[in-house]
Design an enzyme around this catalytic site. Structure first.
Site, mmCIF file in Angstrom:
data_model
loop_
_atom_site.group_PDB
_atom_site.id
_atom_site.type_symbol
_atom_site.label_atom_id
_atom_site.label_comp_id
_atom_site.label_asym_id
_atom_site.label_seq_id
_atom_site.Cartn_x
_atom_site.Cartn_y
_atom_site.Cartn_z
ATOM 1 N N GLU A 79 37.299 44.437 45.553
ATOM 2 C CA GLU A 79 36.905 44.482 44.152
ATOM 3 C C GLU A 79 35.470 43.963 43.978
ATOM 4 O O GLU A 79 35.080 42.963 44.578
ATOM 5 C CB GLU A 79 37.883 43.598 43.367
ATOM 6 C CG GLU A 79 37.698 43.539 41.874
ATOM 7 C CD GLU A 79 38.794 42.693 41.223
ATOM 8 O OE1 GLU A 79 38.866 42.694 39.981
ATOM 9 O OE2 GLU A 79 39.588 42.037 41.939
ATOM 10 N N CYS A 92 43.379 45.189 41.766
ATOM 11 C CA CYS A 92 43.917 43.823 41.679
ATOM 12 C C CYS A 92 45.003 43.628 40.617
ATOM 13 O O CYS A 92 46.161 43.935 40.844
ATOM 14 C CB CYS A 92 42.774 42.834 41.479
ATOM 15 S SG CYS A 92 43.178 41.150 42.040
ATOM 16 N N LYS A 98 39.339 49.329 35.848
ATOM 17 C CA LYS A 98 40.506 48.448 35.886
ATOM 18 C C LYS A 98 41.186 48.393 34.525
ATOM 19 O O LYS A 98 40.530 48.204 33.499
ATOM 20 C CB LYS A 98 40.044 47.054 36.308
ATOM 21 C CG LYS A 98 41.125 46.027 36.554
ATOM 22 C CD LYS A 98 40.469 44.742 37.078
ATOM 23 C CE LYS A 98 41.472 43.660 37.430
ATOM 24 N NZ LYS A 98 40.786 42.457 37.960
#
Length: 541
Positions: free
Chosen positions: A44, A156, A120
């Protein structure tokens, strides 16, 4: 059957170094191609480093990251790596009703261009994270085709929350997760268990790639892995080192054994200190060597992080310093190969006392603060980073003189380690040395003797504090688990001990606010995790 080969590149990045991070992507992409990979996945926010905090809000920073990304895509093609699919994290941008907002983005690079972008979805806003305040969330899923296989892509927190992009991914050969997941003790099993649940959910292996290295008070441990749908780990990477884990779909991959819990904590602290020193342009550190366990363990950690020859240990004896303390400090310095110096504080203390009427605790604190001044003077003169050897138990109770040698400086390696664990880590490090046929770095007497600040004759810590094993148990319940006085008494703790500890903790918040950064290694560290007002009249009933 199509069996693409995936490379998991867990690398160490630095926040803001977009050129350096991009160069690392090119270098590790070459390694992945040489290993026969069809797809290489980076962590990330690789291009920007992580976490970037409010840098994300600067349009100039976002432009710089995008320029580095585009240059990387072109350079990979120019270097003959255009066929390699590269998934990398960076900061993106999305138009919203409030104008352009930054996003936490995964990008697919191939054939010299950016082929796809994914923002994200789930933005964490707990513990050390404040992404919800910084980023705009994504809405669309992403599935990419590589070498005849389909890969879902998420970032994540997207797998930590039920629903969202994971439920939108269907008929894939693997789910790829880019992560910047900070280390904390026991988190490894939580990650793998979660990934296994998601693997069963999407009916495909989960490829989990994590960042490694130290960034301010966070440590990223790597430990990348591939989780199978049957509840097993198909491949694992080591912790706390950069590594390229190569896994072929449908095949078992390399495995590394898990670390001992004490070794895991120790290596996390070493990684955090090494990252802070290197990324902030230092080459050496200095600290006070008292002969006690805290400074001994801190010095050993520093030697492992940057080399003993880059550690300047300063013994600053007073009239109350015992002979064994001075001997232990010198012995430690020899064991780790440190630059050892002696600077007596009595002449400086005498000068103060000739000008002011100083007695009792004030005189004790003066001795401690003179030591801090000496270390800062050496730092200013020679360019060393001053590191503080104070531990979490002292920090919790305020059992340290503010601005002294135990609390002054730019980084505190043991900030999130309680006193009981300090002893355990010292034992582990010495035993590790014996197992390797090396000289243990920490003198045995530094571990076994009663801890003392040695600011008055016969002083020991237990004059002012409960025994450390009891103290740390109460602190764990009150600080880590937020239990109040009623809950602590229900556990069976002595009321006098509870009242004393709670009083010390509540009154020391102002000291903690002024303490240096230190690596987070537990579930709740002072600083990012625990935020309480300094000015507060609340006391546990």
């Amino acid at each position: 059957m199509v069996r693409p080969r995936i490379a998991l590149a867990q690398i160490d990045t630095c926040v803001g170094d977009v050129e350096g991070n991009a160069a690392a992507v090119r270098s590790w992409a070459r390694k992945a191609a040489d290993a026969g990979a069809d797809l290489v996945v980076f962590p990330e926010m690789t291009i920007t480093g992580y976490p970037i905090e409010d840098l994300a809000l600067r349009a100039s920073f976002r432009r710089g990251a995008e320029a580095a990304l585009q240059a990387t895509a072109k350079a990979l093609a120019d270097e003959g790596l255009g066929e390699l699919a590269v998934l990398v994290g960076t900061v993106g941008e999305r138009e919203t009703s409030h104008g352009a907002r930054p996003t936490n983005q995964a990008v697919l690079i191939r054939h010299g261009v950016v082929e796809a972008r994914y923002n994200k979805h789930h933005l964490p806003n707990y513990g050390v994270f404040d992404e919800f305040r910084i980023f705009a969330s994504g809405e669309d899923p992403l599935v990419i085709d590589v070498a005849g296989a389909r890969f879902g892509v998420v970032i994540c927190e997207d797998i930590w929350q039920d629903g969202g992009p994971v439920t939108q991914v269907h008929d894939v050969d693997a789910l790829v997760v880019l992560n910047g997941s900070p280390f904390e003790e026991g988190k490894g099993h939580v990650r793998t268990d979660l990934a296994m649940r998601r693997a069963r959910q999407v009916r495909a292996p989960v490829v989990y790639v994590n960042l490694v290295g130290g960034q301010d008070d966070l440590v990223f441990d790597g430990g990348s892995f591939v989780a199978g749908t049957d509840g097993t780990l198909l491949a694992t990477a080591p912790q706390f080192v950069e590594h390229l884990l190569v896994w072929e779909i449908g095949e078992p991959g390399p495995q590394v054994p898990p670390l001992d819990p004490d070794e895991e904590i120790y290596r996390a602290i070493v990684t955090g200190l090494a990252g802070y020193v290197r990324k902030n342009g230092f080459r050496s550190v200095t600290l006070g060597l008292s002969g006690g366990i805290d400074s001994a363990l801190t010095a050993a950690i520093a030697a492992d992080a940057i080399g003993g020859e880059n550690v300047v240990g300063v013994s600053m004896p007073s009239q109350h310093s015992s002979g064994h303390s001075k001997d232990d400090a010198e012995d430690l310095a020899k064991r780790i190969g440190a630059d050892y110096r002696v600077q007596a504080i009595k002449p400086m203390v005498d000068a103060f006392e000739q000008q002011m009427d100083i007695q009792g605790v004030t005189a004790e604190n003066l001795q401690a603060r003179v030591r801090g001044v000496i270390l800062m003077a050496i730092s200013n003169r020679e360019g060393h980073l001053v590191i503080a050897p104070g531990n979490k138990s002292e920090l919790a109770t305020g059992y340290a003189t503010i601005y002294d040698a135990g609390s002054i400086g730019g980084f505190a390696p043991l900030k999130d380690v309680d006193k009981s664990r300090v002893w355990a880590l010292a034992r582990w490090r010495n035993n590790h040395a014996v197992d390797r046929g090396e000289v243990p770095p920490i003198p045995e007497s530094s571990i076994t003797k009663p801890p003392s600040a040695e600011l008055r004759p016969g002083q020991v810590d237990q004059d002012s504090l409960p025994p450390y094993d009891l103290l740390d148990e109460v602190l764990d319940a009150y600080v880590e688990h937020a239990e109040g006085r009623t809950e602590l008494l229900a556990r069976g703790f002595d009321p006098a001990v509870v009242d004393r500890v709670l009083q010390l903790v509540d009154r020391a918040e102002w000291k903690r606010r002024q303490y240096p950064l230190g690596p987070k290694v537990t579930a709740l560290a002072f600083g990012r995790d625990r935020r309480l007002p300094v000015t507060s009249r609340w006391r546990e009933p």
